[in-house]
Design an enzyme around this catalytic site. Structure first.
Site, mmCIF file in Angstrom:
data_model
loop_
_atom_site.group_PDB
_atom_site.id
_atom_site.type_symbol
_atom_site.label_atom_id
_atom_site.label_comp_id
_atom_site.label_asym_id
_atom_site.label_seq_id
_atom_site.Cartn_x
_atom_site.Cartn_y
_atom_site.Cartn_z
ATOM 1 C CG HIS A 26 -4.244 -3.457 -0.018
ATOM 2 N ND1 HIS A 26 -3.093 -4.197 0.123
ATOM 3 C CD2 HIS A 26 -4.890 -3.974 -1.104
ATOM 4 C CE1 HIS A 26 -3.045 -5.122 -0.821
ATOM 5 N NE2 HIS A 26 -4.121 -5.010 -1.578
ATOM 6 C CG ASP A 39 1.705 -0.952 0.027
ATOM 7 O OD1 ASP A 39 2.777 -0.310 0.057
ATOM 8 O OD2 ASP A 39 1.649 -2.193 0.122
#
Length: 104
Positions: free
Chosen positions: A78, A81
């Site tokens: 995450h 990202d």
């Protein structure tokens, strides 16, 4: 031997990416209003957030290169990202700010 990445480092990556993207968006908004000075300052601010993220990533890569393998978690994915999106958004914001500057 694998070890989990420090949660604080991961959270710093997420925050740096989010802050960089927000600053880049503010740069576009300022340029749209014709305020190139603020737009350029916001792009610089986004770059400073990206430097912080880059430094955190470099520290983790150095650890990996030294044989201290980092366990990849969903939170780490995450964070990465967020960074990738922030880089793309910052690059695009720079082009949009430049375009608005040419139109003025």
């Amino acid at each position: 031997m694998e070890h989990a990445a420090d949660e604080q480092t991961i959270m710093n990556l997420i925050m740096a990416g989010g802050n960089a993207k927000s600053s880049a968006f503010e740069a576009i908004y300022a340029a749209k209003k014709g305020d190139q000075e603020t737009a350029k300052a916001k792009l610089k601010e986004a770059d400073e957030f990206m430097v912080a993220a880059h430094n955190a990533q470099t520290d983790m890569l150095t650890q990996e290169a030294q044989g201290n393998h980092v366990q990849v978690s969903l939170l780490m994915v995450h964070a990465q990202d967020h960074i990738m999106n922030a880089i793309t958004f910052r690059d695009l914001a720079g082009e949009i700010v430049d375009l608005y500057g040419r139109l003025d």
